[in-house]
Design a protein around this motif. Structure first.
Motif, PDB file in Angstrom:
ATOM      1  N   VAL A   1     -18.067 -25.015  15.730  1.00  0.00           N
ATOM      2  CA  VAL A   1     -16.432 -23.520  15.299  1.00  0.00           C
ATOM      3  C   VAL A   1     -15.917 -23.841  16.283  1.00  0.00           C
ATOM      4  N   THR A   2     -16.006 -23.861  17.391  1.00  0.00           N
ATOM      5  CA  THR A   2     -14.900 -23.906  18.636  1.00  0.00           C
ATOM      6  C   THR A   2     -13.521 -25.133  18.761  1.00  0.00           C
ATOM      7  N   ALA A   3     -14.508 -25.588  18.259  1.00  0.00           N
ATOM      8  CA  ALA A   3     -13.264 -27.280  17.933  1.00  0.00           C
ATOM      9  C   ALA A   3     -12.624 -26.872  16.664  1.00  0.00           C
ATOM     10  N   ALA A   4     -12.898 -26.774  15.627  1.00  0.00           N
ATOM     11  CA  ALA A   4     -12.469 -25.908  14.810  1.00  0.00           C
ATOM     12  C   ALA A   4     -11.292 -24.770  14.729  1.00  0.00           C
ATOM     13  N   ALA A   5     -12.041 -23.438  14.960  1.00  0.00           N
ATOM     14  CA  ALA A   5     -10.826 -22.423  15.367  1.00  0.00           C
ATOM     15  C   ALA A   5     -10.428 -22.959  16.750  1.00  0.00           C
TER      16      ALA A   5
ATOM     17  N   PRO B   1       0.546  -1.225   0.098  1.00  0.00           N
ATOM     18  CA  PRO B   1      -0.198   0.092  -0.289  1.00  0.00           C
ATOM     19  C   PRO B   1       1.001   1.044  -0.332  1.00  0.00           C
ATOM     20  N   VAL B   2       0.330   2.061  -1.005  1.00  0.00           N
ATOM     21  CA  VAL B   2       1.231   3.322  -0.660  1.00  0.00           C
ATOM     22  C   VAL B   2       0.734   4.481  -0.131  1.00  0.00           C
ATOM     23  N   ASN B   3      -0.743   4.261   0.498  1.00  0.00           N
ATOM     24  CA  ASN B   3      -0.998   5.536   1.408  1.00  0.00           C
ATOM     25  C   ASN B   3      -1.648   4.624   2.645  1.00  0.00           C
ATOM     26  N   PRO B   4      -1.698   5.264   4.299  1.00  0.00           N
ATOM     27  CA  PRO B   4      -1.717   4.883   5.210  1.00  0.00           C
ATOM     28  C   PRO B   4      -3.441   4.669   5.171  1.00  0.00           C
ATOM     29  N   LEU B   5      -3.575   3.808   5.836  1.00  0.00           N
ATOM     30  CA  LEU B   5      -4.943   3.010   5.747  1.00  0.00           C
ATOM     31  C   LEU B   5      -5.909   3.965   7.154  1.00  0.00           C
ATOM     32  N   LEU B   6      -7.341   3.321   7.664  1.00  0.00           N
ATOM     33  CA  LEU B   6      -8.278   4.264   8.560  1.00  0.00           C
ATOM     34  C   LEU B   6      -7.979   3.246   9.794  1.00  0.00           C
ATOM     35  N   PRO B   7      -8.278   3.619  10.714  1.00  0.00           N
ATOM     36  CA  PRO B   7      -8.612   2.952  11.707  1.00  0.00           C
ATOM     37  C   PRO B   7      -9.431   1.944  11.766  1.00  0.00           C
ATOM     38  N   LEU B   8      -8.597   0.416  11.703  1.00  0.00           N
ATOM     39  CA  LEU B   8      -9.580   0.021  12.363  1.00  0.00           C
ATOM     40  C   LEU B   8      -9.785  -1.168  13.493  1.00  0.00           C
ATOM     41  N   VAL B   9     -10.553  -1.170  14.162  1.00  0.00           N
ATOM     42  CA  VAL B   9     -11.276  -2.572  15.254  1.00  0.00           C
ATOM     43  C   VAL B   9     -11.472  -3.278  15.158  1.00  0.00           C
ATOM     44  N   ALA B  10     -10.770  -4.532  15.231  1.00  0.00           N
ATOM     45  CA  ALA B  10     -11.391  -5.430  15.284  1.00  0.00           C
ATOM     46  C   ALA B  10     -11.740  -6.625  16.967  1.00  0.00           C
ATOM     47  N   CYS B  11     -12.499  -6.985  16.499  1.00  0.00           N
ATOM     48  CA  CYS B  11     -13.408  -7.597  17.905  1.00  0.00           C
ATOM     49  C   CYS B  11     -13.674  -8.427  17.137  1.00  0.00           C
ATOM     50  N   PRO B  12     -13.596  -9.906  17.720  1.00  0.00           N
ATOM     51  CA  PRO B  12     -13.498 -10.804  17.665  1.00  0.00           C
ATOM     52  C   PRO B  12     -14.958 -12.047  18.232  1.00  0.00           C
ATOM     53  N   THR B  13     -15.504 -12.736  18.103  1.00  0.00           N
ATOM     54  CA  THR B  13     -16.557 -13.621  18.222  1.00  0.00           C
ATOM     55  C   THR B  13     -16.363 -15.179  18.146  1.00  0.00           C
ATOM     56  N   THR B  14     -15.447 -15.108  17.786  1.00  0.00           N
ATOM     57  CA  THR B  14     -14.896 -16.321  17.809  1.00  0.00           C
ATOM     58  C   THR B  14     -13.145 -16.463  18.052  1.00  0.00           C
ATOM     59  N   THR B  15     -12.871 -17.862  19.241  1.00  0.00           N
ATOM     60  CA  THR B  15     -12.018 -17.245  19.186  1.00  0.00           C
ATOM     61  C   THR B  15     -11.180 -19.310  18.845  1.00  0.00           C
ATOM     62  N   GLY B  16     -10.328 -17.943  17.684  1.00  0.00           N
ATOM     63  CA  GLY B  16      -9.107 -19.002  16.605  1.00  0.00           C
ATOM     64  C   GLY B  16      -8.206 -18.395  15.584  1.00  0.00           C
ATOM     65  N   THR B  17      -9.126 -17.529  15.249  1.00  0.00           N
ATOM     66  CA  THR B  17      -8.212 -16.873  14.230  1.00  0.00           C
ATOM     67  C   THR B  17      -6.955 -16.212  14.230  1.00  0.00           C
ATOM     68  N   GLY B  18      -6.908 -14.954  15.699  1.00  0.00           N
ATOM     69  CA  GLY B  18      -6.257 -14.258  16.198  1.00  0.00           C
ATOM     70  C   GLY B  18      -5.771 -13.697  14.550  1.00  0.00           C
ATOM     71  N   SER B  19      -6.896 -13.207  14.377  1.00  0.00           N
ATOM     72  CA  SER B  19      -6.747 -12.007  12.974  1.00  0.00           C
ATOM     73  C   SER B  19      -6.666 -10.743  13.577  1.00  0.00           C
ATOM     74  N   GLU B  20      -7.660 -10.370  14.626  1.00  0.00           N
ATOM     75  CA  GLU B  20      -6.825  -8.928  15.048  1.00  0.00           C
ATOM     76  C   GLU B  20      -5.632  -8.697  15.575  1.00  0.00           C
ATOM     77  N   SER B  21      -5.192  -9.379  15.470  1.00  0.00           N
ATOM     78  CA  SER B  21      -3.852  -9.740  15.935  1.00  0.00           C
ATOM     79  C   SER B  21      -2.630  -9.406  15.211  1.00  0.00           C
ATOM     80  N   THR B  22      -3.490  -9.560  13.945  1.00  0.00           N
ATOM     81  CA  THR B  22      -1.809  -9.659  13.206  1.00  0.00           C
ATOM     82  C   THR B  22      -2.492  -9.254  11.782  1.00  0.00           C
ATOM     83  N   THR B  23      -0.757  -9.391  10.675  1.00  0.00           N
ATOM     84  CA  THR B  23      -1.423  -7.775   9.458  1.00  0.00           C
ATOM     85  C   THR B  23      -1.422  -9.032   7.792  1.00  0.00           C
ATOM     86  N   ILE B  24      -2.482 -10.387   8.326  1.00  0.00           N
ATOM     87  CA  ILE B  24      -2.513 -11.361   7.204  1.00  0.00           C
ATOM     88  C   ILE B  24      -4.164 -11.079   7.156  1.00  0.00           C
ATOM     89  N   CYS B  25      -4.076 -11.237   5.868  1.00  0.00           N
ATOM     90  CA  CYS B  25      -5.713 -10.881   4.963  1.00  0.00           C
ATOM     91  C   CYS B  25      -6.212 -12.515   4.567  1.00  0.00           C
TER      92      CYS B  25
END
Length: 440
Positions: A214-218, A153-177
């Motif tokens: 979902v709990t098991a897989a996550a 990316p060449v421009n800054p991104l907007l503030p992003l708040v991540a509020c997870p409803t599952t316990t698994g992906t960790g996407s709220e902490s990571t740089t990955i999509c």
């Protein structure tokens, strides 16, 4: 591995060390974190501190049905924020579903901030939206090579708040999509430090509605995040890089180790209980902590073979439909796809760091007395059986005749395979896939 093969590998590593300069620097990044029951009620306050006024809330239909996004939206409005909701996120996002979310945001905006409420699918979709409402181009411009152009990316991104409803992906902490590219039948991703959420709001009470499977897989996703980052190639085992060449996945390191070890200890006491009794608030809180800790670990150290294999397993699914997921659509959930080759993958990587594999086995099962390459796979298989996961790739629809195709898909994930603690050949991957067809 034979003694001769070990000696040959050691000679090759010494030769490599003599001709290259080893990395001496590792990096660590993390979002701001707010954790605890009721934390989601404070998102409006948190956004006001950024100066935001117009907010896009991103979620999926299943999470919307729980009422959590509507409540959070209303609480933001009570703080004076203008909230627009997009609830069309696709579980296990695709390039098409993310494109639809981006189109909605471009047409409805501009926005000052984005809030994601949901599992990894919602958070990853929000990351893609954030990237493409602030930067030129389309998804394929940013998707990791060799699938996409891997542009930054060449421009800054907007503030992003991540509020997870599952316990698994960790996407709220990571740089990955992560997403599926439908035309190529491949799961891939976008990786850049600017995708990391500004704030992770982890409210364990939101996970009480998570179905058993979902709990098991996550939960297996949490576990593999911790295990893969803990057994990843040590950061000093990479060639030295210039600052602009360094990527978020820098290899195992002392700080990531701390988070990964703690995540495994939490899982040892809470995982089975959370699957058996989803309404147990103590187990849910421990799982939420484990997911957050594992995300803080692997979001910096990286993941390797099980995650690389998971992408084609999920991307090439034919007709498997697990309980607890949207009806009528074939899907191998991400955490399940990761787990299915994990025992064989860790059997393969054992020789690269025996002490780490054995320590991980004891963290997950303090009663484990086994030694050797079967110790950690044995602990994983017991856990997978106990939480109700499929007995192998065959149960989700794959056969020996699919192995070459799965290997081809895994080889496209070079960003992940590069983090493996030992070199991985196509034949090695084929052996892992074949050994995972029937696990028990």
């Amino acid at each position: 591995m034979s003694d001769t093969a070990r000696a040959e590998r050691a000679r090759a590593e010494r030769a490599r060390a003599e001709t290259t300069r080893a990395e001496t620097v590792f990096t660590y990044g993390a979002p701001a974190l707010k954790f605890g029951p009721g934390a989601s009620a404070e998102i409006g306050y948190d956004l006001l501190q950024t100066g935001a006024r117009r907010v896009l809330l991103v979620t999926d239909p299943g999470v919307a049905a729980t009422g959590h996004p509507a409540r959070i939206g209303q609480q933001m409005e009570h703080r004076g924020l203008e909230v627009t909701t997009y609830d069309g996120v696709h579980v296990e996002p695709t390039d098409e579903s993310m494109g639809a979310a981006v189109d909605f945001a471009r047409e409805s905006g501009p926005f000052d901030a984005i809030v994601a409420v949901g599992g990894g699918s919602a958070i990853d979709t929000a990351k893609a939206v954030n990237l493409l409402v602030t930067n030129p181009g389309e998804l394929m411009d940013y998707i990791n090579a060799p699938v996409g152009a891997a542009s930054a990316p060449v421009n800054p991104l907007l503030p992003l708040v991540a509020c997870p409803t599952t316990t698994g992906t960790g996407s709220e902490s990571t740089t990955i999509c992560v997403l599926d590219v439908l035309s190529l039948q491949v799961k891939t991703g976008i990786s850049h430090p600017r995708l990391r959420p500004t704030l992770a709001v982890v409210d364990p009470t939101l996970t009480l509605t998570q179905p058993e499977m979902v709990t098991a897989a996550a939960g297996m996703d949490i576990l593999c995040h911790a295990l893969e980052s803990y057994t990843a190639r040590w950061y000093a085992g990479f060639d030295a890089k210039q600052p602009e060449e360094r990527v978020p996945y820098c290899g195992a390191n002392p700080i990531a180790d701390m988070w990964s070890e703690r995540a495994m200890s939490l899982l040892a006491g809470a995982f089975r209980a959370a699957v058996k009794d989803g309404s147990d608030p103590a187990a849910r809180e421990q799982m939420a902590l484990a997911a957050t800790f594992a995300g803080l670990g692997f979001g910096n150290a990286g993941v390797h073979i099980p995650h690389a294999n998971a992408y084609p397993i999920a991307g090439r699914v034919r007709d498997y439909r697990p309980p607890g997921y949207p009806e009528g659509e074939a899907i191998v959930p991400h955490g399940m796809a990761v787990a299915l080759t994990a025992p064989e993958a860790f059997r393969f990587t054992f020789d690269a760091a025996p002490e780490r594999h054995l320590h991980a086995a004891r963290l997950l099962d303090p009663s484990c007395a086994a030694d050797g390459p079967d110790a950690l796979p044995g602990v994983l298989l017991d856990l997978m059986r106990d939480v109700g996961l499929p007995s192998g790739l065959a149960e989700v629809g794959y056969a020996d005749s699919d192995v070459d195709d799965l290997v081809d898909g895994s080889l496209k994930q070079q960003r992940l395979l590069a983090t493996a603690p030992r070199e991985v050949t196509p034949d090695d991957l084929a052996g892992v896939f074949r050994g995972s067809l029937e696990l028990w």
